[in-house]
Design a protein around this motif. Structure first.
Motif, PDB file in Angstrom:
ATOM      1  N   VAL A 147     -12.202  25.398  35.849  1.00 15.31           N
ATOM      2  CA  VAL A 147     -13.332  26.235  36.234  1.00 15.31           C
ATOM      3  C   VAL A 147     -12.841  27.652  36.564  1.00 15.31           C
ATOM      4  N   VAL A 148     -11.743  27.723  37.303  1.00 17.49           N
ATOM      5  CA  VAL A 148     -11.153  29.007  37.683  1.00 17.49           C
ATOM      6  C   VAL A 148     -10.721  29.780  36.440  1.00 17.49           C
ATOM      7  N   ARG A 149     -10.049  29.083  35.526  1.00 19.42           N
ATOM      8  CA  ARG A 149      -9.602  29.733  34.291  1.00 19.42           C
ATOM      9  C   ARG A 149     -10.785  30.206  33.448  1.00 19.42           C
ATOM     10  N   ILE A 196     -12.014  29.569  24.190  1.00 20.61           N
ATOM     11  CA  ILE A 196     -12.052  28.162  24.589  1.00 20.61           C
ATOM     12  C   ILE A 196     -10.675  27.526  24.454  1.00 20.61           C
ATOM     13  N   HIS A 197      -9.946  27.858  23.392  1.00 19.06           N
ATOM     14  CA  HIS A 197      -8.584  27.330  23.221  1.00 19.06           C
ATOM     15  C   HIS A 197      -7.689  27.802  24.364  1.00 19.06           C
ATOM     16  N   PHE A 207      -5.852  25.243  26.977  1.00 21.55           N
ATOM     17  CA  PHE A 207      -4.392  25.151  26.968  1.00 21.55           C
ATOM     18  C   PHE A 207      -3.750  26.231  27.841  1.00 21.55           C
ATOM     19  N   GLY A 208      -4.490  26.621  28.895  1.00 20.21           N
ATOM     20  CA  GLY A 208      -3.975  27.640  29.809  1.00 20.21           C
ATOM     21  C   GLY A 208      -2.689  27.230  30.490  1.00 20.21           C
ATOM     22  N   GLY A 250     -12.854  16.306  30.665  1.00 17.80           N
ATOM     23  CA  GLY A 250     -11.668  15.835  31.359  1.00 17.80           C
ATOM     24  C   GLY A 250     -10.810  16.998  31.808  1.00 17.80           C
ATOM     25  N   HIS A 251      -9.509  16.758  31.909  1.00 26.14           N
ATOM     26  CA  HIS A 251      -8.603  17.781  32.442  1.00 26.14           C
ATOM     27  C   HIS A 251      -7.311  17.827  31.629  1.00 26.14           C
TER      28      HIS A 251
END
Length: 335
Positions: free
Chosen positions: A154-156, A213-214, A218-219, A181-182
């Protein structure tokens, strides 16, 4: 009001900054820091110098330290486990972290079965089902009190969306729900539901939208690579973990109403959610209204864009396997 919070894995890369943040919450009167490494007592001594109400104590596995850390705890936060290294996926962490979460969950079931449990240890898609299976076996499972912390997604989403539209300082104003998911493709940021709305110059540009979104999904890789083998996303995760815990505390103990945060929770009996996403899953990250009981209400996923609907299909396939992997870890007899 007295409020005891236990932090398990408190000497690690996430645990230390998370412990410092928790110490600053004025609602917490007792902060128990547990880790298997002795330095946790030094971490507790260090944090205890902060001039806030929480009496802070460090515990190791010696002298029934886990028992003492958990007894009387009303909230338990679990960042314990090994971090990702370059080239590792969250699944690579599974065998080590699954065992850690299993053992900690068994202790929670014994010493503070009514606590709210916030799982940060990766892979969350599997470790939360592991904790649930342990609690079921112990007869202490309450689906309203078990949370997988997905707040970093959410933060990212807020930060990276603001950066993508050239408004980097405006990140705090964008509220973007994240479902699924996460881990990787299971992370589905609903950019179409952002409040305030993101500009059409982003949402209507397929390439920009896919890239954003990618990056959100994948942050973690971005941080692992930037740290060049020296760590993973520990500081941002500590911030996100604290943000969720303090929101839970405000709803569960301080009487605040209307507190909504996405979280990876038990959804097996939620027919309306199954109808929305087209599949029945035992766990799913969904906007959750928090309250004195923990999960007060699961909110609808809402209308998805055509592109988000296609991403949901990819998320569901991988998520189902991750949940099964966690359940099998507990249910399969050991040789």
């Amino acid at each position: 009001m007295s409020l005891k919070v236990a932090l398990l894995g408190a000497a690690g890369g996430i645990g230390q900054p998370l412990g410092l943040l928790l110490k600053q919450n004025p609602a917490i009167t007792e902060l128990a820091l547990f880790d298997v490494v002795p330095v946790v007592k030094g971490v507790a001594a260090d944090i205890s110098h902060v001039n806030s109400p929480a009496v802070t104590t460090g515990y190791t596995k010696d002298d029934d330290g886990l028992k003492h850390a958990l007894t009387g705890a009303q909230v338990v936060v679990i960042p314990a486990g090994v971090p990702r290294k370059p080239g590792m996926t969250r699944d690579d962490l599974f065998n080590i972290n699954a065992g850690i979460v299993r053992d900690l969950a068994q202790a929670i079931a014994e010493f503070c079965p009514k606590a709210f449990v916030c799982v940060i240890s990766n892979p969350v898609n599997s470790t939360v089902p592991i904790a649930a299976e342990v609690f079921k076996a112990a007869g202490t499972f309450d689906p309203k009190r078990l949370f997988g912390v997905t707040t970093l997604d959410v933060v990212r989403s807020s930060t990276m969306s603001a950066q993508a539209i050239g408004d980097p300082t405006g990140a705090p104003k964008y509220t973007i729900p994240v479902v699924g998911g996460h881990s990787g493709v299971t992370i589905l940021p609903l950019l179409s539901q952002s409040k305030p709305a993101l500009p059409e110059s982003l949402l209507g540009d397929n390439e920009k939208l896919k890239a954003l979104i990618h990056r959100i999904q994948f942050g973690g890789d971005e941080v692992v690579e930037a740290k060049a083998g020296a760590g993973s996303a520990t500081l941002s995760m500590a911030y996100a973990g604290y943000y969720f815990v303090q929101r839970l505390i405000s709803a569960a103990f301080e009487g605040k109403t209307g507190v909504v945060e996405p979280s990876y929770v038990y959804t097996k009996d939620e027919a309306s959610l199954a109808s929305e996403i087209g599949e029945s899953l035992d766990f799913f990250s969904v906007p959750v209204e928090l309250g004195p009981e923990g999960v007060k209400k699961l909110l609808p996923v809402g209308k998805l864009s055509e592109y988000e609907a296609s991403l949901l299909k990819a998320a569901l396939g991988e998520l189902s396997g991750s949940i099964s992997k966690g359940v099998s870890f507990i249910q399969t007899p050991k040789l």
